[in-house]
Design a protein around this motif. Structure first.
Motif: not given
Length: 553
Positions: A7-35
Motif C-alpha cells: 500500500y506504500r509502494a503503490y500509493r498514487p503520486t498523480c491524479f491518473d493513478e487514483v482509483v475510484g474517486q472520479e468526481i473528486t479528481v475531476r473537480t480538483l483537476r479543474a481547480q488547478v487548471q483554472s487557478g
C-alpha cells in the motif's frame, strides 16, 4: 533494502493513478487548471479510499508553476524540492497532536510565506480528533487565513466536526471503491510483482476489503507472505478465516429450507474447522444482501465481477427465498453482529439467529407473517407438483365426505370447493351460464371477492412492492360485471390516489387471475358494498331456483 508494504509502494503520486474517486479528481483537476484555489478543503469518507494521497497530490499540483493536465509536472525545480520534503507541505496527525498548543503553533507559523512554491499547505489528518479548544483555535485561522495558506482537513467521522468548521470548507465526499475497481488494481499490482493469483482469490480479496484499497493491498501482502508467488483461492480462505462461497451458499439453502438440523451441523463444522463465527456472520450478511440486490436489480453493476455461474446461483436462490424471507434474514443477522462482537459465546449467538430465521411463527411482525404465508404457498406448490390434490373425482370426494362424517369429522371447506370444481353439468349440478335446470340440489358458489382480493394482493406484492404498500390498506375489492371496484376506508386518500395511477397494472393482474380484463374503479367506503353485492347474488339465485334447491358453498 528494506521491504516496502504494497500500500506504500503503490500509493498514487498523480491524479491518473487514483482509483475510484472520479468526481473528486475531476473537480480538483479543474481547480488547478483554472487557478481557483479555495483556502480550506474537507476530505471525508471511509478509511483507505485515498483522502491523504489525494491531499498530497493536490498540494504538489497547486505549488507547481507549470502543471500538466491538473497534475504537477514533476520535472521543475519546485517539484524536485517538494518531492524531497519541502516545508511548504506540512502534515499533522490530529490523533496524536490534538491539543490547543499544536494548533497555536500553526497559527503562529502560518504568517511566513512558502519557501519555493506558491502555497503553504497544511494537511491535518483525522481532524475530528482535535479537542474543543483546538477547534476554537483553528476556527479564526480558517476564517481569515493568509493568501498563501491552504488547509486540507481529512476525516473518517465528519459528524464530529463543529458546524463552524464545516461551513468554512469545500467538502469532498470520498466513496467506497467498488469491488470491480479494486479487482482491476489488485490484478495490476500482483502482475507487476510477478505474482500469479486465481481470479476467485482476487475477487475474495476485493470483496473482503469492503471498499478500501489500502485494506485490499494489505490483505494481498499477507497472502504473498503465506503463498509466495502463487495465490490460490483456498489459501485466501484460510488466511482470512472466512468460509468459502459454496459453504455460504449451502448454509443459505438450509436457511431458506428451514432445515434446523443441517444448520446445527453446519455450525459444528464451522467451529471445528477453526473459522471465526464473527467473520462468517459478516460474510453471510453480505451474501443475503447480494440475494436482495439480485431480486431487485439482477442487472446491477454490483454483479459484474462475478462469474455467470455465481450470478445464476444467486438468481435461483433469491427466487426460492422470496423478498420477505431475505429481508427478515438480513435484519436478524445484522442484529446479531453487536452481540457477536462483544459477547463471549459467539456460537450461541449464531445458532440463535439461525433459529429465529427458521421460525417465523414465533414472531408477530408483518414481515414474519408474510414470510410464513410465502413459506406455506411454496409448500403447497411443491405438494401440487408432486401430485397431491391434483384433481379430486366426484366418487372420491363423496367417499371422502362419507368416511369423514363416519369418523365424526367434517370435510374442510377447501375439500368441498375442490370437489365442486371437479363436478360438471353431467352430474346434475346447475350450470349458471347454460341455464340448465338441476334434478338434484344445485350447489352454487357465490362470488368469492375475498379470495380474489387476497390472490390479487399476492400477485401485486411480487410485481410492485410500492403499489402493494398502498393497496394493502384497502378493505377489499368487488367484481361486478366488467368492472372491479377497490374500496378504501376513510382517511386513505393519498394511498388511493397512488393506486389510481397504477390502474393498468392492477387490471393486468386481475386479467391473469380471472381471464378477463375488468375496468378498475376506486371508491371510499366501509366495505358494505361488497357485502350488499354478495347478498344480492344470493337472493337472485334463491328467486331463480328456490331456496330448497340451492346449497351455497
Amino acid at each position: 533494502m528494506a521491504y516496502k508494504a504494497l500500500y506504500r509502494a503503490y500509493r498514487p503520486t498523480c491524479f491518473d493513478e487514483v482509483v475510484g474517486q472520479e468526481i473528486t479528481v475531476r473537480t480538483l483537476r479543474a481547480q488547478v487548471q483554472s487557478g481557483h484555489i479555495a483556502h480550506a478543503y474537507l476530505f471525508t469518507g471511509p478509511r483507505g479510499t485515498g483522502k491523504t494521497s489525494i491531499a498530497k497530490i493536490f498540494a504538489r499540483a497547486i505549488n507547481c508553476p507549470s502543471p500538466v493536465n491538473g497534475d504537477a509536472c514533476g520535472s521543475c525545480g519546485v517539484c524536485g524540492q517538494l518531492s524531497q520534503g519541502s516545508m511548504d507541505i506540512i502534515e499533522m496527525d490530529a490523533a496524536s497532536n490534538n491539543g490547543v498548543d499544536e494548533v497555536r503553533s500553526i497559527r503562529d507559523n502560518i504568517v511566513f510565506p512558502p519557501q519555493s512554491g506558491r502555497y503553504k499547505v497544511y494537511i491535518i489528518d483525522e481532524v475530528h480528533m482535535l479537542s474543543g479548544g483546538a477547534f476554537n483555535a483553528l476556527l479564526k485561522t480558517l476564517e481569515e487565513p493568509p493568501e498563501h495558506a491552504v488547509f486540507i482537513l481529512a476525516t473518517t467521522e465528519v459528524h464530529k466536526l463543529p458546524a463552524t468548521i464545516l461551513s468554512r470548507c469545500q467538502r469532498f465526499n470520498f466513496k467506497n471503491i467498488s469491488a470491480q475497481d479494486i479487482m482491476r488494481h489488485l490484478t495490476h499490482v500482483l502482475a507487476d510483482q510477478g505474482i500469479n493469483a486465481e481470479p476467485e482469490a482476487v475477487e475474495l480479496l476485493a470483496r473482503s476489503a469492503e471498499g478500501g484499497m489500502r485494506d485490499a493491498l494489505s490483505l494481498a501482502d499477507m497472502c504473498i507472505s503465506y503463498c509466495g508467488s502463487d495465490i490460490k483461492y483456498q489459501d485466501v480462505v484460510e488466511i482470512l478465516g472466512t468460509a468459502d462461497r459454496q459453504f455460504i451458499f449451502r448454509v443459505a439453502d438450509m436457511l431458506i429450507a428451514r432445515d434446523r438440523a443441517q444448520l446445527m451441523e453446519a455450525v459444528n463444522s464451522l467451529i471445528s474447522d477453526g473459522r471465526d463465527p464473527g467473520v462468517f456472520l459478516k460474510d453471510l450478511i453480505g451474501h443475503f444482501s447480494d440475494l436482495m440486490a439480485m431480486s431487485a436489480a439482477p442487472e446491477s453493476v454490483r454483479f459484474e465481477s462475478m462469474t455467470p455461474q455465481t450470478r445464476g446461483e444467486l438468481a435461483r436462490q433469491a427466487e426460492r427465498a422470496g423478498d420477505e424471507m431475505l429481508l427478515r434474514a438480513v435484519e436478524i443477522l445484522s442484529a446479531a453482529e453487536g452481540p457477536m462482537r462483544v459477547g463471549t459465546r459467539p456460537r450461541v449467538t449464531l445458532e440463535t439467529a439461525f433459529m429465529r430465521i427458521c421460525s417465523p411463527c414465533l414472531e408477530t411482525d408483518m414481515t414474519a407473517l408474510t414470510d410464513r404465508i410465502n413459506l406455506l404457498e411454496r409448500r403447497l406448490e411443491e405438494a401440487a407438483a408432486a401430485g397431491f390434490g391434483a384433481g379430486i373425482r366426484q366418487g372420491e370426494s363423496e367417499q371422502g365426505e362419507q368416511s369423514g362424517e363416519a369418523a365424526g369429522k367434517k370435510p374442510s371447506q377447501q375439500a368441498k370447493r375442490t370437489a365442486a370444481k371437479a363436478e360438471g353439468p353431467e352430474t346434475g349440478r346447475t350450470d349458471m351460464r347454460g341455464g340448465e335446470t338441476a334434478s338434484k340440489t344445485a350447489q352454487i358458489s357465490a362470488p368469492r371477492d375475498g379470495e380474489l382480493w387476497q390472490a390479487l394482493l399476492g400477485r401485486i406484492r411480487k410485481s410492485s412492492p410500492l403499489l402493494f404498500s398502498a393497496i394493502k390498506e384497502a378493505s377489499g375489492g368487488v367484481l361486478s360485471g366488467d368492472s372491479y371496484t377497490v374500496i378504501f376506508p376513510e382517511g386513505n386518500d393519498a394511498k388511493m390516489s397512488f393506486a389510481q395511477k397504477k390502474q393498468e397494472l392492477i387490471a393486468q393482474e386481475l386479467s391473469a387471475l380471472t381471464g378477463s380484463k375488468p375496468a378498475v374503479l376506486f371508491e371510499t367506503g366501509s366495505g358494505k358494498k361488497q357485502q350488499d353485492d354478495t347478498e344480492a347474488f344470493r337472493q337472485k339465485a334463491i328467486d331463480l331456483f328456490g331456496e330448497d334447491n340451492i346449497k351455497f358453498t
